[in-house]
Design an enzyme around this catalytic site. Sequence first.
Site, PDB file in Angstrom:
ATOM      1  N   LYS A 163       0.862  -1.186   0.000  1.00 27.18           N
ATOM      2  CA  LYS A 163       0.000   0.000   0.000  1.00 27.18           C
ATOM      3  C   LYS A 163       0.894   1.230   0.000  1.00 27.18           C
ATOM      4  CE  LYS A 163      -3.670   2.362   2.498  1.00 27.18           C
ATOM      5  NZ  LYS A 163      -4.679   2.267   3.567  1.00 27.18           N
ATOM      6  N   SER A 189     -10.369   5.371  -4.672  1.00 32.95           N
ATOM      7  CA  SER A 189     -11.332   6.458  -4.841  1.00 32.95           C
ATOM      8  C   SER A 189     -10.874   7.504  -5.857  1.00 32.95           C
ATOM      9  CB  SER A 189     -11.590   7.117  -3.483  1.00 32.95           C
ATOM     10  OG  SER A 189     -10.372   7.590  -2.915  1.00 32.95           O
ATOM     11  N   ARG A 235     -11.033   9.692   1.784  1.00 34.55           N
ATOM     12  CA  ARG A 235     -10.959  10.362   3.083  1.00 34.55           C
ATOM     13  C   ARG A 235     -12.136  11.320   3.254  1.00 34.55           C
ATOM     14  NH1 ARG A 235      -4.318  11.049   3.074  1.00 34.55           N
ATOM     15  NH2 ARG A 235      -3.911   8.802   2.946  1.00 34.55           N
ATOM     16  N   TYR A 280     -15.236   0.567  -6.928  1.00 35.40           N
ATOM     17  CA  TYR A 280     -16.540   1.190  -6.698  1.00 35.40           C
ATOM     18  C   TYR A 280     -17.455   0.966  -7.889  1.00 35.40           C
ATOM     19  CZ  TYR A 280     -13.801   3.146  -2.965  1.00 35.40           C
ATOM     20  OH  TYR A 280     -12.991   3.254  -1.860  1.00 35.40           O
ATOM     21  N   LYS A 305      -2.126  -1.461  -3.860  1.00 32.71           N
ATOM     22  CA  LYS A 305      -3.025  -0.304  -3.750  1.00 32.71           C
ATOM     23  C   LYS A 305      -2.210   0.973  -3.780  1.00 32.71           C
ATOM     24  CE  LYS A 305      -6.145   1.780  -0.478  1.00 32.71           C
ATOM     25  NZ  LYS A 305      -6.551   1.850   0.901  1.00 32.71           N
ATOM     26  N   LYS A 317       0.779  10.082   5.763  1.00 31.69           N
ATOM     27  CA  LYS A 317       0.926   8.674   6.159  1.00 31.69           C
ATOM     28  C   LYS A 317       2.246   8.078   5.662  1.00 31.69           C
ATOM     29  CE  LYS A 317      -4.054   7.965   6.667  1.00 31.69           C
ATOM     30  NZ  LYS A 317      -5.211   7.039   6.541  1.00 31.69           N
TER      31      LYS A 317
END
Length: 332
Positions: free
Chosen positions: A204, A284, A214, A322, A258, A227
Amino acid sequence: MSPTPITAPFPASRLRRLRRTPALRAMVTETTLTPANLIWPIFVTEIAGGEGEIPSMPGVERLTLDGAKRAAETAMRLGIPAICIFPHSDPELKTESCERAWDPDNIGNRAIRAIKEVAPELAVMTDIALDPYNANGHDGLVRDGVILNDETVEALGRMALVQAEAGADILGPSDMMDGRIGALRGLLEQNGHKDVAILSYAAKFASGFYGPFRDAVGASGRLVGDKKTYQVNPANREEAMRCVARDLAEGADMVMVKPGMPYLDICRMVRDQFAAPTFAYQVSGEYAMIEGAIRNGWLSREVVVESLLAFRRAGCDGILTYYAPQVAERLA
Ligand SMILES: NCc1[nH]cc(CCC(=O)O)c1CC(=O)O
């Protein structure tokens, strides 16, 4: 061993011969995409009035518990084998100690039980990370601005056990702490959850493509800093491979790369190197990019299936997307 294609010189060989009609093209199609290749991520809200469209993800809605049940039924009808739950939790209840993450009645766990009620055969996947319940938006516990690895792993263990208890089939640790897969696997074994699978977010990356997510879980305004001390630098292929090797060695059943489309080289490397069940997350920001262009009339909706085929070509068994219900409907 990779084969050596033998092609006669032109005109004995005319590669267009097999592209001439739909039937001929169907006969030589190398890669397939079916609903069985899809995992559908959904957002479930516990906030009254929190449901409805997410502005930066047009076409994707936060769901109530009832909405989650309907989504589960839709998934079953369309042949989508798994749904992945992301909680949209009450901001008033977010704390620095994140104790709601292992509350059996938090919205994520309630969603697992609600879905199992209506669709017991559907595989339910969860997210394991503290961010939905953390006052500062991080995936781990923070002290003096430092993300605490070992303390976080302990908290994730509590979170994993209540998710398993609630009926999750697949746990998805997305936190990128060191040692969490081994710790979770050990806890599951000791606590009678031997058959709960782990799909590790193994490679990731610290990506800008998570922005709309988010927003969707209400973490955007909260995140203090970034992060980068736990997610992988987008420049690093070899480090990503070490992450995957480590997670498999610690007991992950499946691994994920990812984001997806900007990291297809990593997908292919993981498939070739480890021959383990490999997934990618079309995140996303990828969704927002594609959907935004389609809604503006700049791209046609055909690109959706094309974008997912790319993952199959790169060696992925499946894709978290999605677009899952829309694509499954189209493939039906
Ligand atoms: N545990 C956090 C988590 N789990 C899934 C996503 C992103 C998914 C997406 O962008 O669609 C994130 C965001 C992050 O790491 O900040």
